[in-house]
Design a protein around this motif. Structure first.
Motif, PDB file in Angstrom:
ATOM      1  N   VAL B 124       0.829  -1.212   0.000  1.00 31.01           N
ATOM      2  CA  VAL B 124       0.000   0.000   0.000  1.00 31.01           C
ATOM      3  C   VAL B 124       0.860   1.258   0.000  1.00 31.01           C
ATOM      4  CG1 VAL B 124      -1.586   1.334   1.413  1.00 31.01           C
ATOM      5  CG2 VAL B 124      -2.047  -1.055   0.994  1.00 31.01           C
ATOM      6  N   ARG B 127       2.383   1.865  -3.347  1.00 32.32           N
ATOM      7  CA  ARG B 127       1.417   2.234  -4.375  1.00 32.32           C
ATOM      8  C   ARG B 127       0.898   3.654  -4.235  1.00 32.32           C
ATOM      9  NH1 ARG B 127      -2.539  -0.185  -6.857  1.00 32.32           N
ATOM     10  NH2 ARG B 127      -4.093   0.456  -5.355  1.00 32.32           N
ATOM     11  N   SER B 128       0.828   4.152  -2.991  1.00 29.56           N
ATOM     12  CA  SER B 128       0.144   5.430  -2.844  1.00 29.56           C
ATOM     13  C   SER B 128       1.063   6.607  -3.114  1.00 29.56           C
ATOM     14  CB  SER B 128      -0.484   5.532  -1.448  1.00 29.56           C
ATOM     15  OG  SER B 128       0.508   5.337  -0.481  1.00 29.56           O
ATOM     16  N   ILE B 129       2.338   6.375  -3.354  1.00 28.34           N
ATOM     17  CA  ILE B 129       3.230   7.494  -3.683  1.00 28.34           C
ATOM     18  C   ILE B 129       3.707   7.355  -5.121  1.00 28.34           C
ATOM     19  CG2 ILE B 129       5.366   8.652  -3.097  1.00 28.34           C
ATOM     20  CD1 ILE B 129       4.919   7.855  -0.225  1.00 28.34           C
ATOM     21  N   ASN B 130       3.470   8.411  -5.873  1.00 33.81           N
ATOM     22  CA  ASN B 130       3.822   8.466  -7.285  1.00 33.81           C
ATOM     23  C   ASN B 130       5.333   8.375  -7.509  1.00 33.81           C
ATOM     24  OD1 ASN B 130       4.147   9.748  -9.956  1.00 33.81           O
ATOM     25  ND2 ASN B 130       1.945   9.992  -9.716  1.00 33.81           N
ATOM     26  N   LEU B 132       7.182  10.045  -9.419  1.00 34.69           N
ATOM     27  CA  LEU B 132       7.826  11.354  -9.485  1.00 34.69           C
ATOM     28  C   LEU B 132       8.113  11.894  -8.080  1.00 34.69           C
ATOM     29  CD1 LEU B 132       8.742  13.351 -11.636  1.00 34.69           C
ATOM     30  CD2 LEU B 132       6.555  14.516 -11.407  1.00 34.69           C
ATOM     31  N   ILE B 133       7.201  11.622  -7.145  1.00 31.08           N
ATOM     32  CA  ILE B 133       7.435  12.066  -5.762  1.00 31.08           C
ATOM     33  C   ILE B 133       8.569  11.260  -5.136  1.00 31.08           C
ATOM     34  CG2 ILE B 133       6.408  12.262  -3.470  1.00 31.08           C
ATOM     35  CD1 ILE B 133       3.772  12.864  -4.763  1.00 31.08           C
TER      36      ILE B 133
END
Lengths: 280, 271, 272
Positions: B124, B127-130, B132-133
């Motif tokens: 999780v 997955r929740s951080i892009n 690019l970030i």
């Protein structure tokens, strides 16, 4: 040889699948387990190799109680019990040879099995068994390319390469046409006689069972309601097992002109002592 | 009841009254939400620029239509880096995500109460951080360059591959596994004979699918300094060299089409 | 049955798992190629250990920022950026869904005439080939900085994403149902409404919810190139080394992503 004592199985849902079942199977004896759907036939044979953990009772194959075995002992015990499944349960994406050799996994270390480097005697035996079941020409075919009858033959070879003392057979003919069903049943019974193997065959088709085996156990709602030869399976007995129905025509071999098929099989291919027993 | 008795004849409607009302309500709320959002955005928009957009677009198109082909040689290396970044990142992600997926799948996890939640948490978070970030953060830590990009891609892909793979593992046919277990096989052998062959097609499909996505993702990581073609893209855009931008776009297009072709081939081959 | 039970075969028959590539030379050439590629690719990655050593301090600072996130100092920027991201998500999904339907109809071989088919497929291919951020760069140059460019970017990507999947669904529909409606003398729009829509609508609604999810994730990063939303706030915070504010921003993104994912999953399970 296989001794089941007071076996009880209650699922976590509360359903009582087996209720105080006791059966003894002798060496070389093929028995058929009949009964309506949900009577506990599948559960019973799955308890024997503990794919299902029974709630109470004891199962002895030779010596120790399988129900109480630890993980390692259980694996060794499972090697001595070959299982044949209803929907074949071949690993669809592996080849015929890999499926047959997977019966040797209990004897072979992890790395050897991962690299598919099985000992040559095992490979010899696999070839011999594939020849025996008539699939010698399909060694490297993938299992999902086979017909139903062919798949079940691979399933039989996989069970036999374990060199078991007993075969646990779960509805071997349920997905097959009548002709193939007879061929598969004959093959299983023949092989059992050849090798002096005991077998518990769980089967829906009563006439087919009566044709091939010498002993029938009837199960109803988790209890044994019949245990005896096919001959003793009267209309009244069948009603006890399955409920009220017109049973005429079920027992095709009522006329005693020819001996039942299991006698013929045993007389033809069995080891001498079985041939004697069959002839006697 | 969609059929209403009205005197001597029966009227049929598609929906009854309550359903009809609910339907209208959903549309009303949706439209209202859209208008509110639109006003919010429109307040922050300088409409003169937007109205000017066709002019700008035309201008850009003219400048892009004359790409300096010589620039192509200078972006070969960055494009190569971009593909490598995606490939190595994906390989690292596969190496980490595969065991995580087996720990997360309810039928293969060693412990439903301790190991599975940890594995799911890893999936999780990733997955929740892009990507690019992730790159933005990693450039701060390991400095600008390919390494940051590779790790960013890997970190984002672990969750993606892990999630799809563990769902595939949970969908396997248990009787095949049971058959292998019944032979007296060890757990590792059950895994390699009963489970792995069944998830292999999904595994290959998911991996190349993510690789395909990662090629696209890798084209932008350079914008925050994580290497690849994005660095050149940033420089060209900042100096308004739209001709160079159009060369870069063409290079990206060709690469993406190629990667899509490869992944389609691989997926076809493993079926 | 070539081998009888007791017929001895000449010598032991060996068995090896047949390799996936039968030609041994090709196989080893492929292995060599893979090894060479990995070597070349890895050798182009330079690792500056001194820089990493310096960076580790920053990493530690960032982790400690995560343990005590600071929502207050930059609260105005955070709430502002978050609202921009959310509104961009709503607008872009709505516009993208509406436009993706005609594009998908045009890109479905079984309902569209060839010239329209080629045009729509081309539009979809371009939209899918470029990452959202790349499209955002172009749109920012066209429409100016701000959420409008961002919303247009995401709408454009949505058209490519939903257009392709919906077109594939339309191509896979049951032809018999279409023929039955056509046989009743229905016009083209009636055909779409009665034969096509009922077959593709449920999955399409699911895909729209999925895309809503993706649009928010992307809306939280395209601010980095000036297309509005919380990405710009994050970029500023990191550039100023305000790790506690950056952690606060990241946490709020993660929370919204969670809410979006679980609510769309809930809606899909409950209503579809």
């Amino acid at each position: 040889m296989l001794q089941i004592d007071n076996l009880t199985m209650r699922y976590p849902t509360g359903d009582l699948a087996l209720d105080d079942v006791s059966v003894a199977v002798e060496r070389g004896q093929v028995i058929a387990l009949i009964g309506p759907s949900g009577a506990g036939k599948s559960t019973l044979i799955r308890c024997v190799n503990r794919l299902v953990q029974p709630s109470a009772g004891a199962i002895r194959l030779g010596g120790e109680d399988i129900v109480k075995m630890g993980v390692g002992d259980l694996r060794r015990a499972r090697r001595r019990m070959g299982m044949i499944f209803q929907e074949y349960a071949l690993v669809e994406r592996l080849s015929v040879m890999e499926n047959v050799l997977s019966g040797q996994l209990g004897y072979v270390g992890f790395w050897r099995s991962l690299l598919r480097r099985f000992p040559q005697p095992a490979v010899d035996e696999a070839f011999r068994l594939l020849g025996r079941v008539g699939l010698d020409h399909m060694v490297d075919k993938r299992a999902d390319a086979l017909s139903g009858g062919q798949r079940q033959r691979v399933g039989i070879a996989r069970a036999l390469i374990q060199n078991p003392d007993i075969l646990l057979v779960d509805e071997p003919t349920a997905s097959l046409d009548p002709k193939t069903s007879r061929q598969i049943m004959r093959l299983i019974v023949e092989l059992c006689h050849e090798r002096g193997l005991a077998a518990i065959i769980n089967i829906h088709d009563v006439p087919l069972a009566m044709m091939f085996v010498e002993r029938i156990v009837g199960l109803r709602a988790g209890r044994i309601v019949y245990d005896g030869p096919p001959k003793g399976l009267t209309d009244q007995r069948l009603t006890e097992i399955y409920g009220e129905e017109d049973w005429s025509g079920t027992r095709a071999e009522d006329d005693e002109d020819e001996p039942p098929a299991h006698r013929k099989v045993a007389a033809a291919v069995g080891p001498p002592e079985l041939q004697k027993a069959a002839g006697a | 009841m969609p059929v209403i008795e009205a005197g001597d004849h029966r009227v049929w409607r598609r929906r009854d009254r309550a359903e009809q009302l609910r339907n209208w309500l959903i549309w009303l709320v949706g439209t209202a939400l859209f208008i509110v959002c639109w006003r919010f955005i429109s307040e922050r928009t300088i409409w003169i620029f937007v109205l000017d957009a066709p002019q700008q677009a035309w201008d850009m198109a003219v400048r892009m239509s004359n790409p300096p082909m010589g620039y192509f040689n200078r972006i070969l290396q960055p494009m190569w880096d971009t593909v490598n970044m995606a490939t190595i990142g994906t390989l690292i992600a596969i190496a980490i995500a595969t065991p995580v997926a087996f720990l997360a799948a309810s039928n293969t996890t060693p412990s439903v109460y301790f190991v599975r939640p940890v594995a799911l948490a890893i999936i999780v978070t990733s997955r929740s951080i892009n990507a690019l970030i992730w790159a933005l953060l990693l450039v701060l830590v390991v400095g600008p360059g390919l390494l940051a990009g590779i790790i960013a891609i890997a970190l984002r892909s672990i969750g993606f591959i892990g999630k799809l793979l563990y769902e595939a593992i949970e969908e396997i046919d248990e009787t095949q596994v049971e058959a292998i277990r019944a032979t007296g096989a060890q757990p590792t052998q059950v895994l390699s004979y009963g489970i792995w062959p069944q998830v292999l097609p999904a595994f290959a499909g998911i991996s190349v699918y993510r690789w395909d996505i990662n090629i696209r993702e890798a084209t932008i990581l350079g914008l925050v300094g994580a290497g690849g073609i994005g660095v050149q893209l940033q420089a060209s855009v900042n100096s308004l060299a739209w001709g160079q931008v159009s060369v870069i776009f063409m290079a990206i297009l060709v690469t993406v089409v190629f990667s899509e072709w490869v992944s389609a081939k691989v997926r076809h081959a493993v079926l | 049955m070539t081998i009888a039970l007791d017929a001895p075969t000449a010598g032991p028959r060996r068995w090896r798992k047949p390799p996936m590539i039968a030609d041994a030379r090709l196989r080893y050439a492929l292995y060599a190629l893979i090894l060479v590629y990995l070597y070349v690719a890895l050798s182009s990655v330079t690792v500056n250990y001194a820089r990493i050593l310096v960076g580790l301090d920053r990493g530690a600072a960032f982790v400690s920022g995560f343990l005590s996130p600071n929502f207050t100092t930059r609260w105005r920027d955070i709430s502002n950026g978050m609202l921009e991201s959310l509104t961009m998500t709503v607008i872009s999904t709505a516009v993208g869904v509406l436009l993706s339907i005609p594009v998908a109809l045009g890109a479905a071989r079984n309902v569209a005439p060839p010239p329209i088919y080629v045009a729509c497929r081309g539009l979809i291919a371009v939209s899918r080939a470029f990452q959202e951020v790349v499209i955002a760069i172009v749109f920012v140059a066209m429409f100016g900085f701000g959420p409008f460019a961002g919303a247009m970017t995401l709408a454009f990507s949505t058209i490519g994403f939903l257009g392709k999947l919906l077109a594939e669904d339309i191509e896979d529909i049951d032809r018999a149902q279409v023929e039955a409606i056509r046989a009743s003398g229905a016009s083209w729009p009636q055909l779409m409404n009665y034969a096509v829509q009922p077959q593709v609508a449920p999955r399409f609604i699911g895909l729209c919810l999925y895309r809503l999810d993706i649009n928010f994730r992307e809306a939280s990063v395209i601010g980095i190139v000036g297309a509005g939303g919380i990405g710009a706030t994050l970029n500023t915070a990191l550039a100023r080394y305000e790790y506690d504010s950056a952690a606060a921003i990241l946490l709020s993104i993660i929370v919204v992503v969670f809410i979006a994912e679980y609510s769309s999953g809930f809606i899909r399970k409950r209503f579809l």
